[in-house]
Design a protein around this motif. Structure first.
Motif, PDB file in Angstrom:
ATOM      1  N   HIS A 102      -8.829  -4.450  -2.999  1.00  0.00           N
ATOM      2  CA  HIS A 102      -9.092  -4.404  -4.440  1.00  0.00           C
ATOM      3  C   HIS A 102      -8.444  -5.594  -5.144  1.00  0.00           C
ATOM      4  O   HIS A 102      -7.482  -6.197  -4.659  1.00  0.00           O
ATOM      5  CB  HIS A 102      -8.730  -3.060  -5.072  1.00  0.00           C
ATOM      6  CG  HIS A 102      -7.297  -2.637  -5.036  1.00  0.00           C
ATOM      7  ND1 HIS A 102      -6.376  -3.095  -5.944  1.00  0.00           N
ATOM      8  CD2 HIS A 102      -6.627  -1.771  -4.244  1.00  0.00           C
ATOM      9  CE1 HIS A 102      -5.202  -2.510  -5.710  1.00  0.00           C
ATOM     10  NE2 HIS A 102      -5.330  -1.705  -4.676  1.00  0.00           N
ATOM     11  N   ASP A 134       0.554  -4.105  -3.662  1.00  0.00           N
ATOM     12  CA  ASP A 134      -0.596  -3.214  -3.942  1.00  0.00           C
ATOM     13  C   ASP A 134      -1.642  -3.957  -4.755  1.00  0.00           C
ATOM     14  O   ASP A 134      -1.583  -3.985  -5.959  1.00  0.00           O
ATOM     15  CB  ASP A 134      -0.145  -1.964  -4.695  1.00  0.00           C
ATOM     16  CG  ASP A 134      -1.313  -1.049  -5.020  1.00  0.00           C
ATOM     17  OD1 ASP A 134      -2.367  -1.170  -4.374  1.00  0.00           O
ATOM     18  OD2 ASP A 134      -1.170  -0.221  -5.939  1.00  0.00           O
ATOM     19  N   GLU A 168     -10.182  -0.375  -8.473  1.00  0.00           N
ATOM     20  CA  GLU A 168      -9.626   0.644  -7.561  1.00  0.00           C
ATOM     21  C   GLU A 168      -8.577   1.478  -8.266  1.00  0.00           C
ATOM     22  O   GLU A 168      -8.466   2.683  -8.050  1.00  0.00           O
ATOM     23  CB  GLU A 168      -9.028  -0.033  -6.325  1.00  0.00           C
ATOM     24  CG  GLU A 168      -8.693   0.934  -5.192  1.00  0.00           C
ATOM     25  CD  GLU A 168      -7.323   1.587  -5.294  1.00  0.00           C
ATOM     26  OE1 GLU A 168      -7.097   2.570  -4.571  1.00  0.00           O
ATOM     27  OE2 GLU A 168      -6.474   1.130  -6.094  1.00  0.00           O
ATOM     28  N   GLU A 169      -7.806   0.837  -9.119  1.00  0.00           N
ATOM     29  CA  GLU A 169      -6.662   1.525  -9.736  1.00  0.00           C
ATOM     30  C   GLU A 169      -7.077   2.562 -10.780  1.00  0.00           C
ATOM     31  O   GLU A 169      -6.224   3.284 -11.301  1.00  0.00           O
ATOM     32  CB  GLU A 169      -5.686   0.506 -10.351  1.00  0.00           C
ATOM     33  CG  GLU A 169      -5.033  -0.421  -9.325  1.00  0.00           C
ATOM     34  CD  GLU A 169      -4.038   0.286  -8.403  1.00  0.00           C
ATOM     35  OE1 GLU A 169      -3.861   1.509  -8.544  1.00  0.00           O
ATOM     36  OE2 GLU A 169      -3.470  -0.397  -7.534  1.00  0.00           O
TER      37      GLU A 169
HETATM   38 ZN   LIG Z   1      -3.921  -0.252  -4.000  1.00  0.00          ZN
END
Ligand SMILES: [Zn+2]
Length: 466
Positions: A102, A134, A168-169
């Motif tokens: 992502h 992340d 994605e988040e």
């Molecule tokens: Zn992630």
């Protein structure tokens, strides 16, 4: 570099996993650092609103890197762009691998950071910034691996697709969910590799490397609680929606659905280097709570989440004015489900938790939910991930784990494609460190982990049997 040569390199350095910090193929490390820095600086912060993120800026970075390679863009909303590229493999019988990364990041509390969260600077041997673990680290390593495979004189054995996605988040509505719903043929594949794996998890008997094979489902609910408006100067006997909501929050917090000892939890516990007595407790739904009592809080919190469907009341809005008894409260509850739990089960649990107050509540969905998903452990891909981890970190074992947060892997698992949370981190990154930086302050990563992850993707697409 072939998978075989990678093995040989690893074998030449027995007992020195940390030394892999400079290798095994430094050529992949530098470009990954640069791509990661550029993406951190773009600050594609996804706050959940449809106009946030603006991942088009990180797609620009990838477009620059991939240059002449054919690419497909998807942009269901302005600025919410995702990108797909494919490098054809030499063996038509080898499985197709999709690398899924992502492009967005979560917001920061900038005042709490030691360094600029969007500076992307290399400071004291680490790249700092939101997304460093992340998951811009992995997304950048995937893009660099694909560039490398396309430039090499020999094609990879497997066909490899790289999909960099928006959103994605916030649940993937404008990214992976949209693409899998609207352009499935483009992203069809035999395996997906994405975030949440390759992280050394320390234990008394030596580190274990976690790779995600399952994740909990998402069933967020909005509870609308009604009251009767009246003057705030005469509260006695009034029907105050805030007061009712407070009791509902209390009941939700006290509610404990039965613990489930499911196969993913069992697999995790089996590899745990703990005493036999502790093993038994962890596998006994009736004694789990006792086991948590003796654990570090963070570990216990994970263990609880992975064995229970959880309810967390996280947002509350109600009332309009200090002198008016409120007639409406909206309460958002983050509900995460275990394998096998359906929407009806969730509503039944809510009803049980709220008792007679259930009649006072209207339920609605906050986002489209998804069930818990899992992938088999007996695939050639999972075997290969085990072998790669053992080559980089000699003497370690790979343990499957269930992630309690959601990832885009679920959209592929729901369509029957095995998806694993993978990656390869150096010994400098441990699971507790990783967890503290994930959505935390001072997020950062060592370049060695970036190179190791890039190398993993290359090894995987060269190493799968046809
Ligand atoms: Zn992630």
């Amino acid at each position: 570099m072939s998978a075989q040569r990678f093995d040989q390199l690893a074998d030449q350095r027995p007992g020195q996993p940390a030394q892999h910090g400079s290798g095994p193929e430094p050529a992949l490390t530098g470009p990954t650092v640069e791509v990661l820095q550029a993406m951190i600086r773009n600050a594609c912060v996804n706050d959940g609103t449809p106009i946030s993120g603006q991942e088009v800026r990180n797609v620009d970075v990838i477009d620059d890197l991939l240059g002449d390679l054919h690419r497909q863009h998807y942009e269901p909303l302005p600025g919410r762009r995702s990108v797909l590229t494919t490098v054809e493999g030499s063996d038509p019988h080898a499985p197709t691998v999709l690398l899924l990364g992502h492009l967005d990041v979560v917001p920061v509390s900038a005042d709490e950071w030691r360094e600029d969260p969007f500076g992307g600077e290399l400071i004291d041997g680490e790249v700092w910034g939101r997304g460093a673990v992340d998951m811009l680290n992995l997304t950048s390593s995937m893009a660099v691996a694909v560039r490398h495979l396309a430039d090499r004189p020999t094609p990879p054995r497997s066909t490899v697709k790289f999909l960099g996605v928006a959103d994605e988040e916030a649940g993937g509505t404008w990214g992976a969910r949209w693409i899998t719903d609207n352009a499935w043929d483009d992203v069809a594949c035999d395996y997906v590799l994405t975030e949440s794996g390759g992280i050394p998890s320390p234990g008394p008997a030596g580190p274990r490397i976690v790779m995600a094979t399952a994740e909990k489902g998402i069933a967020w609910r909005r509870l609308t609680i009604r009251g009767t408006p009246s003057h705030g100067s005469m509260p006695w006997g009034s029907d105050n929606a805030v007061v009712t909501a407070a009791e509902i929050v209390r009941r939700l917090t006290a509610f404990e659905p039965t613990a489930q000892v499911h196969e993913h939890w069992r697999a995790w516990v089996e590899g745990l280097p703990v005493a036999a007595e502790m093993h038994e407790m962890l596998l006994d739904p009736g004694r789990l709570r006792d086991a948590f009592a003796g654990m570090d809080t963070t570990v216990a919190r994970y263990c609880h989440a992975v064995t229970h469907t959880t309810f967390s009341p996280n947002v509350i809005h109600g009332g309009t004015k200090a002198n008016t008894v409120p007639d409406k409260v909206e309460l958002d509850v983050d509900i995460r489900t275990l394998p096998g739990i359906t929407d009806d089960d969730v509503d039944a649990m809510l009803s049980e938790a709220l008792g007679e107050l259930a009649d006072r509540v209207e339920l609605s969905l906050i986002v489209e939910g998804r069930p818990a998903t899992s992938s088999p452990l007996d695939t050639p891909m999972f075997d290969l991930l085990r072998r790669r981890a053992a080559a980089v970190h000699p003497g370690t074992e790979v343990v499957p784990w269930m992630t309690v947060g959601g990832t885009d892997a679920s959209f592929f698992r729901m369509r029957g494609v095995p998806a694993y949370g993978a990656g390869m981190f150096s010994s400098a990154m441990t699971l507790p460190l990783f967890a503290s930086r994930f959505h935390g302050h001072d997020e950062r990563i060592d370049p060695a982990s970036l190179g190791l992850s890039a190398q993993l993707w290359v090894d995987v697409v060269d190493g799968l049997p046809g």
